[in-house]
Scaffold this active site. Sequence first.
Site, short mmCIF file in Angstrom:
data_model
loop_
_atom_site.label_atom_id
_atom_site.label_comp_id
_atom_site.label_asym_id
_atom_site.label_seq_id
_atom_site.Cartn_x
_atom_site.Cartn_y
_atom_site.Cartn_z
N LYS A 102 6.67 -0.68 -4.89
CA LYS A 102 6.39 -1.35 -3.63
C LYS A 102 7.47 -1.04 -2.59
O LYS A 102 8.50 -0.44 -2.88
CB LYS A 102 6.28 -2.86 -3.84
CG LYS A 102 5.19 -3.27 -4.82
CD LYS A 102 3.83 -2.72 -4.43
CE LYS A 102 3.25 -3.40 -3.22
NZ LYS A 102 1.89 -2.93 -2.87
N HIS A 131 3.80 2.87 2.68
CA HIS A 131 2.85 2.30 3.63
C HIS A 131 3.28 2.51 5.09
O HIS A 131 3.31 1.57 5.89
CB HIS A 131 2.63 0.81 3.35
CG HIS A 131 2.18 0.53 1.95
ND1 HIS A 131 0.97 0.96 1.46
CD2 HIS A 131 2.80 -0.11 0.92
CE1 HIS A 131 0.86 0.59 0.19
NE2 HIS A 131 1.94 -0.05 -0.16
#
Length: 375
Positions: A78, A96
């Site tokens: 993450k 991301h």
Amino acid sequence: MAGQKIWLRAETKPAEARSALTPTTCKALIDAGYDVTVERSTQRIFDDEEFSKVGAPLVEEGSWVQDAPKDAIILGLKELPEDDFPLEHVHVTFAHCFKQQGGWENVLSRWSRGKGTLLDLEFLTDDSGRRVAAFGWSAGYAGSALAVKNWAWQLTHPNEALPGEVHYANQDLLVESVKEALEAGKKVAGKAPKILVIGALGRCGSGAVQLAKDVGIPDSNIIEWDMAETARGGPFKEISHEADIFVNCIYLSAKIPAFVDLESLSAPNRTLSVICDVSADTSNPLNPIPLYNITTTFDKPTVPVSGLEAGGLPLSVISIDHLPSLLPRESSEMFSEALLPSLLTLNDRANARVWKQAEQLFHEKVATLPKSLQV
């Protein structure tokens, strides 16, 4: 020649128990000559000692920032904690920021300012363009599980939202929990639910279908749709008036007609009471489920659909964007095993196609930053 250094950082996102490496894949790398360091973690599903037993030295959580050698590759899943210091290392992670998500310039520029490199896990692809490793199957499986539990909960606890969930130590425990809920729901409904999965031929959809089978929903109640079935364009009456549960597993890349909308759901005799949007395209203007605008969480898994006739059948949406965390052990094992062949080429990444392509993409994305951030 010393082996390539790989530093497995501890995940910092709350409740994130998954890991980019498992003890098994860590051992495979060590046996192949890699120098693997593992940060201790209080939330990872694998105990620190499981890594120590296969020969990986353990270091303190978050110590990569100060202690990792500059030639070490920092491996994680993450996003990094929000910060601003420049990043000097090569990082392999899900960042991301390549799709210009909110705040992407600040995230991506950390590597450009620190002369580091981001090799984004989301964009590692094989010769055919398919991702070398993904969590899709686990996401579909977990999403389908929560959808079935929510269907039963709405029947057994009217007007109460589905309680929060925590991750399961293994898949068998999750299946057992869903089966228990399903049986309670069937006693009220007098039947098993019909579950319609869109994207059933993909990784995510096949996981959603498998969960339904594993908990005992009859094959005749599992409706598997893919591109052929949705080609005519929605909204689809089969979703709103034949299915009890709808699980959306598509990868959205272009605008398509809505699968369901308030008008189609407002027609009499609706059967649909649960939607799980595994794709979780919450803020995407192209979202084919334009019924909600928040991402739900494991603490509060559902959001009710507003705008429907009062007193009618309840309808709620699950839109959790990290569903595989519900099964951190199995999802980590599947992902890491799939990633391993690529990791085993890191010692020659300048000549390994998957890493060369990932680095080229990184430089292309850096070139889209404002000039002041392309240091």
